[in-house]
Design a protein around this motif. Structure first.
Motif, PDB file in Angstrom:
ATOM      1  N   GLY A  79       0.793  -1.220   0.000  1.00  0.00           N
ATOM      2  CA  GLY A  79       0.000   0.000   0.000  1.00  0.00           C
ATOM      3  C   GLY A  79       0.823   1.267   0.000  1.00  0.00           C
ATOM      4  N   LEU A  80       2.053   1.193  -0.513  1.00  0.00           N
ATOM      5  CA  LEU A  80       2.958   2.348  -0.496  1.00  0.00           C
ATOM      6  C   LEU A  80       2.878   3.197  -1.761  1.00  0.00           C
ATOM      7  CD1 LEU A  80       6.369   1.240   1.088  1.00  0.00           C
ATOM      8  CD2 LEU A  80       4.843   3.051   1.869  1.00  0.00           C
ATOM      9  N   GLY A  81       1.879   2.975  -2.588  1.00  0.00           N
ATOM     10  CA  GLY A  81       1.825   3.665  -3.872  1.00  0.00           C
ATOM     11  C   GLY A  81       1.809   5.176  -3.765  1.00  0.00           C
ATOM     12  N   SER A 221      13.881   1.787  -2.939  1.00  0.00           N
ATOM     13  CA  SER A 221      13.330   0.919  -1.902  1.00  0.00           C
ATOM     14  C   SER A 221      12.863   1.773  -0.726  1.00  0.00           C
ATOM     15  CB  SER A 221      14.387  -0.089  -1.423  1.00  0.00           C
ATOM     16  OG  SER A 221      14.765  -0.952  -2.471  1.00  0.00           O
ATOM     17  N   PHE A 222      11.605   1.607  -0.341  1.00  0.00           N
ATOM     18  CA  PHE A 222      11.003   2.446   0.691  1.00  0.00           C
ATOM     19  C   PHE A 222      10.809   1.678   1.994  1.00  0.00           C
ATOM     20  CE2 PHE A 222      10.357   5.203  -2.742  1.00  0.00           C
ATOM     21  CZ  PHE A 222       9.900   6.430  -2.281  1.00  0.00           C
ATOM     22  N   ASP A 223      11.013   2.384   3.094  1.00  0.00           N
ATOM     23  CA  ASP A 223      10.703   1.844   4.414  1.00  0.00           C
ATOM     24  C   ASP A 223       9.259   2.216   4.737  1.00  0.00           C
ATOM     25  OD1 ASP A 223      10.404   1.233   7.097  1.00  0.00           O
ATOM     26  OD2 ASP A 223      12.445   1.816   7.618  1.00  0.00           O
ATOM     27  N   PRO A 224       8.337   1.259   4.822  1.00  0.00           N
ATOM     28  CA  PRO A 224       6.932   1.590   5.084  1.00  0.00           C
ATOM     29  C   PRO A 224       6.720   2.308   6.406  1.00  0.00           C
ATOM     30  CG  PRO A 224       7.144  -0.664   4.282  1.00  0.00           C
ATOM     31  CD  PRO A 224       8.534  -0.173   4.590  1.00  0.00           C
ATOM     32  N   ARG A 225       7.671   2.145   7.345  1.00  0.00           N
ATOM     33  CA  ARG A 225       7.501   2.787   8.653  1.00  0.00           C
ATOM     34  C   ARG A 225       7.717   4.293   8.583  1.00  0.00           C
ATOM     35  NH1 ARG A 225      11.671  -1.538  10.989  1.00  0.00           N
ATOM     36  NH2 ARG A 225      12.562  -0.887   8.991  1.00  0.00           N
ATOM     37  N   THR A 226       8.464   4.748   7.574  1.00  0.00           N
ATOM     38  CA  THR A 226       8.736   6.177   7.436  1.00  0.00           C
ATOM     39  C   THR A 226       8.124   6.781   6.182  1.00  0.00           C
ATOM     40  OG1 THR A 226      10.804   5.822   6.211  1.00  0.00           O
ATOM     41  CG2 THR A 226      10.940   5.839   8.631  1.00  0.00           C
ATOM     42  N   GLY A 227       7.784   5.923   5.208  1.00  0.00           N
ATOM     43  CA  GLY A 227       7.297   6.427   3.928  1.00  0.00           C
ATOM     44  C   GLY A 227       8.383   7.086   3.116  1.00  0.00           C
ATOM     45  N   ARG A 228       9.642   6.774   3.431  1.00  0.00           N
ATOM     46  CA  ARG A 228      10.779   7.404   2.764  1.00  0.00           C
ATOM     47  C   ARG A 228      11.755   6.330   2.272  1.00  0.00           C
ATOM     48  NH1 ARG A 228      11.430  12.804   4.145  1.00  0.00           N
ATOM     49  NH2 ARG A 228      13.694  12.686   3.940  1.00  0.00           N
ATOM     50  N   PRO A 229      12.632   6.663   1.322  1.00  0.00           N
ATOM     51  CA  PRO A 229      13.633   5.690   0.874  1.00  0.00           C
ATOM     52  C   PRO A 229      14.515   5.222   2.030  1.00  0.00           C
ATOM     53  CG  PRO A 229      13.505   7.535  -0.654  1.00  0.00           C
ATOM     54  CD  PRO A 229      12.678   7.917   0.532  1.00  0.00           C
ATOM     55  N   ILE A 230      14.982   3.984   1.929  1.00  0.00           N
ATOM     56  CA  ILE A 230      15.797   3.405   2.998  1.00  0.00           C
ATOM     57  C   ILE A 230      17.151   4.113   3.105  1.00  0.00           C
ATOM     58  CG2 ILE A 230      14.717   1.131   2.845  1.00  0.00           C
ATOM     59  CD1 ILE A 230      17.208   0.208   1.267  1.00  0.00           C
TER      60      ILE A 230
END
Length: 292
Positions: A79-81, A221-230
Motif C-alpha cells: 500500500g505504499l503507492g 526501496s522504501f521503508d513503510p515505517r517512514t514512507g521514505r527511501p531506505i
C-alpha cells in the motif's frame, strides 16, 4: 514492465516467444502502475472503502504481498503507492532535477491498509492508500510465463525478466543453468554463481533505480515505517526460492529490514538470502547450506 526478457529453452514449441510475451502482457494489463487502464490503476482511481473483484492472477499477487507484509512485520507494504508516487517512482515519473524532498505523511488515526477477501477475490483500500505491486509483480510474471512453458511440455529452460530468473531442468550439456549474481557498482567482492535447477532467484538493489535531489541519491526501496527511501546501508539483497514471486517479494522486504535483521528473519524462515551492506557480505544459514 519497463525492462527486457530472455528465454533459453531446450526444444521450445512453435510460438514459445508469443506465449511468454502473452503471460507478461497479462501481468502488465492487471498490475502495472504505468498503464492507466490496468486493473491496478483503475482500482487506485476508484473511491476508497469500496470492494473490487480482481482477476485470479492479480489476486494471487495481492495475497502473496500481504503474506510477506505480515511475515516481515510490515517491512514489505503493497500500500505504499502514494509515497512512491510522491517521490517520483510511480506512474508520473521523476519530477525533475529541481524536485523537493516530499514532506513526511502525518500520523493516521487508523492504520492505512489494503484488505483482501480471498473467498470473493475482492480488495479494497483505505483513504490515502495506493496499491503498488512493483516489488513483487515482476517475479510473478516470471512464474506465470514459466508455468505456461511447463504446460506446453517445455521441461528445460532459463527465463529471465529484468534480472529475475527461473531455471527449470538442465542445459543440453547436462549442466544446470548457471547464473551470476549481480553486485553493485564498485562493490569490492565478487558475486556468487548459482545453479538454478528448478529454482528462482531475485535481487533487489539500491543501484538499479534511484533519484537525485539536491545532489543526494535516494533509493527506490522504501521503508513503510517512514514512507521514505531506505538509509540502512543495504546495497543489495538476493533471495533464492522455488518461486520467483516469493523471491522477488522477500528480496524487497529484506532490503528494508537492514543486514542483521534481514539475515535473522531469513534464518527464522529457512530462506536462502545474501545481503550486501556496509562493505560486508551477510549470508543466511540456508544460503550457506547451498555451498555444501
Amino acid at each position: 514492465m519497463g525492462t527486457s526478457w530472455s528465454l533459453h529453452a531446450v526444444t521450445p514449441p512453435a510460438g514459445a516467444a508469443e506465449g511468454v510475451q502473452a503471460a507478461f502482457d497479462r501481468v502488465v494489463a492487471q498490475m502495472s502502475q504505468w498503464e492507466p487502464e490496468s486493473a491496478l490503476a483503475r482500482f487506485n482511481r476508484a473511491p476508497p472503502g469500496e470492494w473490487h473483484e480482481i482477476p485470479p492472477e492479480f489476486a494471487a499477487v495481492v495475497a502473496a504481498a500481504l503474506d510477506i507484509a505480515s511475515g516481515s512485520d510490515g517491512a514489505f507494504d503493497p500500500g505504499l503507492g502514494a509515497a512512491t508516487e510522491a517521490w517520483g517512482f510511480g506512474s508520473a515519473g521523476p519530477a525533475g532535477p529541481a524536485a523537493a524532498i516530499p514532506k513526511a505523511e502525518p500520523a493516521r488515526e487508523a492504520p492505512a491498509r489494503i484488505e483482501y477477501d480471498a473467498a470473493s477475490r475482492r480488495i479494497r483500500r483505505s483513504e490515502g492508500v495506493q496499491l503498488d505491486l512493483s516489488g513483487i509483480a515482476k517475479g510473478y510474471g516470471v512464474d506465470l510465463a514459466a508455468d505456461w512453458l511447463l504446460a506446453q511440455g517445455v521441461r528445460h529452460f532459463l527465463l529471465e525478466v529484468g534480472g529475475e530468473l527461473r531455471g527449470e531442468g538442465i542445459r543440453p550439456d547436462g549442466q544446470p543453468w548457471w547464473v551470476d549474481v549481480e553486485v553493485p557498482p564498485s562493490w569490492p567482492g565478487a558475486g556468487w554463481r548459482i545453479a538454478l535447477h528448478d529454482l528462482a532467484i531475485a535481487t533487489s538493489g539500491d543501484y538499479r533505480r534511484g533519484l537525485e535531489i539536491d545532489g543526494q541519491h535516494y533509493s527506490h526501496s522504501f521503508d513503510p515505517r517512514t514512507g521514505r527511501p531506505i538509509t540502512n546501508g543495504v546495497r543489495s539483497v538476493t533471495v533464492v526460492h522455488r518461486n520467483c514471486m516469493i523471491a522477488d517479494g522477500w528480496a524487497t522486504a529484506l532490503t528494508v529490514l537492514g543486514a542483521d535483521a534481514a539475515i535473522a528473519l531469513a534464518d527464522d524462515k529457512d530462506m536462502a538470502a545474501c545481503v550486501l551492506a556496509n562493505g560486508r557480505e551477510y549470508i543466511s544459514r540456508a544460503w550457506a547450506a547451498m555451498l555444501d
